[in-house]
Structure formats: C-alpha cells, structure tokens
Design a protein around this motif. Structure first.
Motif, mmCIF file in Angstrom:
data_model
loop_
_atom_site.group_PDB
_atom_site.id
_atom_site.type_symbol
_atom_site.label_atom_id
_atom_site.label_comp_id
_atom_site.label_asym_id
_atom_site.label_seq_id
_atom_site.Cartn_x
_atom_site.Cartn_y
_atom_site.Cartn_z
ATOM 1 N N PRO A 15 43.569 41.042 42.263
ATOM 2 C CA PRO A 15 42.233 40.461 42.086
ATOM 3 C C PRO A 15 41.164 41.306 42.779
ATOM 4 O O PRO A 15 41.421 41.923 43.801
ATOM 5 C CB PRO A 15 42.355 39.086 42.739
ATOM 6 N N SER A 16 39.980 41.321 42.203
ATOM 7 C CA SER A 16 38.880 42.054 42.835
ATOM 8 C C SER A 16 38.201 41.165 43.872
ATOM 9 O O SER A 16 38.264 39.943 43.796
ATOM 10 C CB SER A 16 37.867 42.518 41.789
ATOM 11 N N ALA A 17 37.526 41.794 44.823
ATOM 12 C CA ALA A 17 36.835 41.054 45.879
ATOM 13 C C ALA A 17 35.659 40.259 45.324
ATOM 14 O O ALA A 17 35.246 39.264 45.910
ATOM 15 C CB ALA A 17 36.352 42.018 46.960
ATOM 16 N N CYS A 18 35.123 40.684 44.196
ATOM 17 C CA CYS A 18 33.940 40.024 43.632
ATOM 18 C C CYS A 18 34.261 38.971 42.570
ATOM 19 O O CYS A 18 33.615 37.932 42.521
ATOM 20 C CB CYS A 18 33.020 41.066 42.989
ATOM 21 N N TYR A 19 35.258 39.249 41.724
ATOM 22 C CA TYR A 19 35.491 38.399 40.552
ATOM 23 C C TYR A 19 36.907 37.872 40.417
ATOM 24 O O TYR A 19 37.249 37.285 39.397
ATOM 25 C CB TYR A 19 35.111 39.170 39.281
ATOM 26 N N GLY A 20 37.745 38.073 41.418
ATOM 27 C CA GLY A 20 39.117 37.588 41.333
ATOM 28 C C GLY A 20 39.840 38.230 40.161
ATOM 29 O O GLY A 20 39.842 39.450 40.020
ATOM 30 N N TYR A 21 40.424 37.403 39.307
ATOM 31 C CA TYR A 21 41.184 37.905 38.158
ATOM 32 C C TYR A 21 40.358 37.978 36.874
ATOM 33 O O TYR A 21 40.890 38.274 35.814
ATOM 34 C CB TYR A 21 42.415 37.024 37.918
ATOM 35 N N VAL A 22 39.067 37.699 36.931
ATOM 36 C CA VAL A 22 38.225 37.724 35.739
ATOM 37 C C VAL A 22 37.945 39.176 35.345
ATOM 38 O O VAL A 22 37.413 39.961 36.132
ATOM 39 C CB VAL A 22 36.894 36.963 35.976
ATOM 40 N N ASP A 23 38.325 39.526 34.127
ATOM 41 C CA ASP A 23 38.172 40.892 33.616
ATOM 42 C C ASP A 23 36.701 41.270 33.537
ATOM 43 O O ASP A 23 35.884 40.543 32.987
ATOM 44 C CB ASP A 23 38.819 40.989 32.231
#
Length: 108
Positions: A15-23
């Motif tokens: 997951p990204s620090a900004c958007y989690g698992y949202v592509d």
C-alpha cells in the motif's frame, strides 16, 4: 533544480502512504523527505525532466522530453537517495531504465 533521482518499481501488494491499495495509475512517484511535507505532497503533480547521468554506467541516459507524475507515496531516508522515486513506467519515459538514477529538473 537538478536533483538526483532513482527509480523504484512499485508492487501492487504494497500500500502507498497516501492512498493505501487504491490504484493511482502508472505515472506515479514517491516523495523524499525533502518534499514530503508530512504528507502534504500526496496528490501533488510534478513535471520531471531528465538532465543527465549520475554515474558512468549509462553516460547519456536522457531520452528528451518530460513526464508528469502524481505523488502517491513516501520514500524515507536513508533508503531514498533522491528527491522523487519514480515508477518504472515514468522513469522509462524520460531515461534509459538501465541508468537507475539520473539528474533531474522538476517543477510542481
């Protein structure tokens, strides 16, 4: 300003620090502590232009042109050795991927 930049290959399962698992697509980057601003960099768009090599491995890595990326993650020190860590797709749009690290100009 010319800054060193290195490529990071993003994996779907992390997951990204900004958007989690949202592509957020493929033209993405991770901000170093220099521009992270306690998460304020999330969602910011940066125009990146390759300006030259950082090593002798690929003496002329730049392809010409620029790429615009969205900041979706943080690239913390000491692992992050540049200003912005690019996805493989974004890096290869402006430079020879074999270079791994390049000098850049960037604007927000």
């Amino acid at each position: 300003m010319a800054q060193p930049l290195h490529m990071q290959i993003r994996h779907v399962k992390k997951p990204s620090a900004c958007y989690g698992y949202v592509d957020q697509g493929t033209m993405i980057g991770a901000a170093s502590d220099t521009i992270w601003n306690n998460g304020g960099a999330c969602g910011q768009m940066y125009k990146i232009t390759c300006t030259g090599a950082t090593n002798q491995g690929v003496p002329q890595p730049c392809k010409g042109g620029s790429v615009t990326v969205k900041i979706v993650d943080r690239c913390p020190s000491p692992g992050c050795q540049g200003t912005i860590d690019l996805s493989q797709e974004a890096f290869s749009a402006i430079a020879d991927i074999n270079a791994g690290k390049i000098q850049i100009d960037y604007t927000q």
